[in-house]
Write a protein that holds these residues in place. Structure first.
Motif, PDB file in Angstrom:
ATOM      1  N   THR A   1       0.832  -1.200   0.000  1.00 60.45           N
ATOM      2  CA  THR A   1       0.000   0.000   0.000  1.00 60.45           C
ATOM      3  C   THR A   1       0.871   1.256   0.000  1.00 60.45           C
ATOM      4  OG1 THR A   1      -0.103  -0.088   2.425  1.00 60.45           O
ATOM      5  CG2 THR A   1      -1.918  -1.104   1.199  1.00 60.45           C
ATOM      6  N   ALA A   2       0.312   2.337  -0.525  1.00 65.08           N
ATOM      7  CA  ALA A   2       0.992   3.627  -0.559  1.00 65.08           C
ATOM      8  C   ALA A   2       0.459   4.526   0.556  1.00 65.08           C
ATOM      9  CB  ALA A   2       0.785   4.295  -1.920  1.00 65.08           C
ATOM     10  N   GLY A   3       1.106   5.677   0.700  1.00 60.49           N
ATOM     11  CA  GLY A   3       0.654   6.648   1.685  1.00 60.49           C
ATOM     12  C   GLY A   3       1.528   6.681   2.923  1.00 60.49           C
TER      13      GLY A   3
ATOM     14  N   PHE B   1       8.436   6.805   4.410  1.00 63.68           N
ATOM     15  CA  PHE B   1       6.993   6.702   4.587  1.00 63.68           C
ATOM     16  C   PHE B   1       6.451   7.747   5.573  1.00 63.68           C
ATOM     17  CE2 PHE B   1       8.427   2.362   3.488  1.00 63.68           C
ATOM     18  CZ  PHE B   1       7.769   2.245   2.271  1.00 63.68           C
ATOM     19  N   SER B   2       7.269   8.727   5.929  1.00 69.23           N
ATOM     20  CA  SER B   2       6.769   9.805   6.778  1.00 69.23           C
ATOM     21  C   SER B   2       5.786  10.652   5.982  1.00 69.23           C
ATOM     22  CB  SER B   2       7.918  10.682   7.281  1.00 69.23           C
ATOM     23  OG  SER B   2       8.449  11.463   6.219  1.00 69.23           O
TER      24      SER B   2
ATOM     25  N   ASN C   1       5.351   8.347  -4.238  1.00 70.03           N
ATOM     26  CA  ASN C   1       5.811   6.986  -4.508  1.00 70.03           C
ATOM     27  C   ASN C   1       6.718   6.448  -3.410  1.00 70.03           C
ATOM     28  OD1 ASN C   1       5.864   4.703  -6.266  1.00 70.03           O
ATOM     29  ND2 ASN C   1       7.890   5.307  -6.994  1.00 70.03           N
ATOM     30  N   SER C   2       7.076   7.273  -2.443  1.00 70.44           N
ATOM     31  CA  SER C   2       7.890   6.846  -1.292  1.00 70.44           C
ATOM     32  C   SER C   2       9.195   6.184  -1.695  1.00 70.44           C
ATOM     33  CB  SER C   2       7.094   5.908  -0.374  1.00 70.44           C
ATOM     34  OG  SER C   2       6.049   6.610   0.264  1.00 70.44           O
ATOM     35  N   LYS C   3       9.852   6.720  -2.713  1.00 69.92           N
ATOM     36  CA  LYS C   3      11.159   6.246  -3.139  1.00 69.92           C
ATOM     37  C   LYS C   3      12.123   7.427  -3.155  1.00 69.92           C
ATOM     38  CE  LYS C   3       9.848   2.000  -4.283  1.00 69.92           C
ATOM     39  NZ  LYS C   3      10.366   0.775  -3.635  1.00 69.92           N
ATOM     40  N   ILE C   4      13.355   7.187  -2.700  1.00 68.45           N
ATOM     41  CA  ILE C   4      14.343   8.249  -2.806  1.00 68.45           C
ATOM     42  C   ILE C   4      14.877   8.278  -4.233  1.00 68.45           C
ATOM     43  CG2 ILE C   4      14.982   8.186  -0.366  1.00 68.45           C
ATOM     44  CD1 ILE C   4      17.491   6.856  -2.741  1.00 68.45           C
TER      45      ILE C   4
END
Length: 295
Positions: free
Chosen positions: A46-48, A99-100, A109-112
């Protein structure tokens, strides 16, 4: 297949005796098979945001949130080459800082990496996800390292998309199965390393042939190589080189090496890519702090 089909083939006895794989009703039933990989504790479908925390902010207009991975290096290389003012903040993906709520606000997208330009196009903050999108944004904004010639600009874009669609994910998947996948999943690791390792070799061959001088994006497949290339596009260093370099260097570096395994460069037989090796070794930059003689 029916016996009369021209595509029918004789199945070796060893293969015929192997059990046919039937997946469970839902993929969730397989999730426990990933236990033991380095990131199992933070992987979710899940995202967010998962917790509330604001991003740190320095005084420079550009704020970079990243880590020293190949995708993180790409934008760091460009920022250093541009000589612009920016603040860099480490995002520890191993403990889930991506994911903060603050990071997800900058990169859904929670990717660096993630980049925020507080002096965006309309004067208001502009958050950007995806490293190559950041590179294009900065190169266009600063009018640097992005060819102005229409033909070379098109070539540059092709190498950027090639890196995003092939070189990066294929190399990353090879690295995952070689060093991060659960140690007890021997068959899965062998299959993954073979599948992605072969593709990494092919992609190295693509770069090696291009750097050797083969092809000029004219569509003439019979045209032989003329002379070796110093850069991927034209006769100037560009964001195409900056994007592709970290993933190539990763294979010669130590990121995919472990004490009980052959080094990635030996395992893949990288010595045969002589033009690619020369391109990697010929790029010692202050931001990298590497000794190219060790390649």
């Amino acid at each position: 297949l029916q016996l009369g089909s021209p595509w029918a083939t004789r199945v070796p006895m060893a293969d015929a005796q192997r059990p046919h794989w039937v997946p469970p009703s839902h993929i969730e039933d397989l999730y426990n098979r990933t236990d033991g990989n380095q990131f199992a504790g933070i992987n979710q479908p899940t995202a967010g945001p998962r917790y509330e925390a604001e991003l740190p902010k320095g005084s420079a207009p550009l704020q970079l949130y990243s880590l020293a991975t190949p995708n993180g290096w790409k934008i760091g290389i460009l920022l250093e080459e541009l000589g612009v003012s920016y603040d860099a903040h480490v995002v520890n993906i191993g403990v889930g800082e991506q994911f903060s709520s603050g990071f997800v606000g900058a990169n859904p997208n929670s990717k660096i990496p993630a980049l925020i330009d507080h002096e965006g196009p309309d004067g208001s903050p502009m958050a950007i996800m995806e490293s190559v999108a950041m590179m294009l944004y900065l190169a266009e904004k600063c009018q640097a390292f992005y060819p102005s010639n229409p033909r070379e600009r098109c070539e540059c874009l092709q190498w950027l998309f090639w890196q995003v669609g092939g070189q990066g994910p294929m190399t990353g998947n090879f690295g995952h199965f070689k060093v991060y996948a659960p140690s007890h999943e021997v068959d899965a690791r062998n299959y993954g390393v073979a599948r992605y390792g072969m593709e990494v070799q092919r992609l190295c061959s693509v770069l090696d042939r291009h750097l050797a001088g083969h092809g000029d994006f004219s569509g003439d497949t019979k045209k032989p190589g003329t002379s070796s290339r110093a850069y991927l596009v034209g006769d100037q260093y560009s964001i195409a080189d900056m994007a592709c370099f970290p993933w190539a260097y990763m294979l010669w570096g130590k990121g995919y090496n472990r004490p009980d395994q052959p080094d990635a460069k030996d395992f893949l037989g990288l010595e045969k890519y002589v033009h690619l090796k020369a391109w990697v070794a010929g790029s010692p930059k202050p931001w990298l702090k590497k000794d190219s003689s060790k390649l």
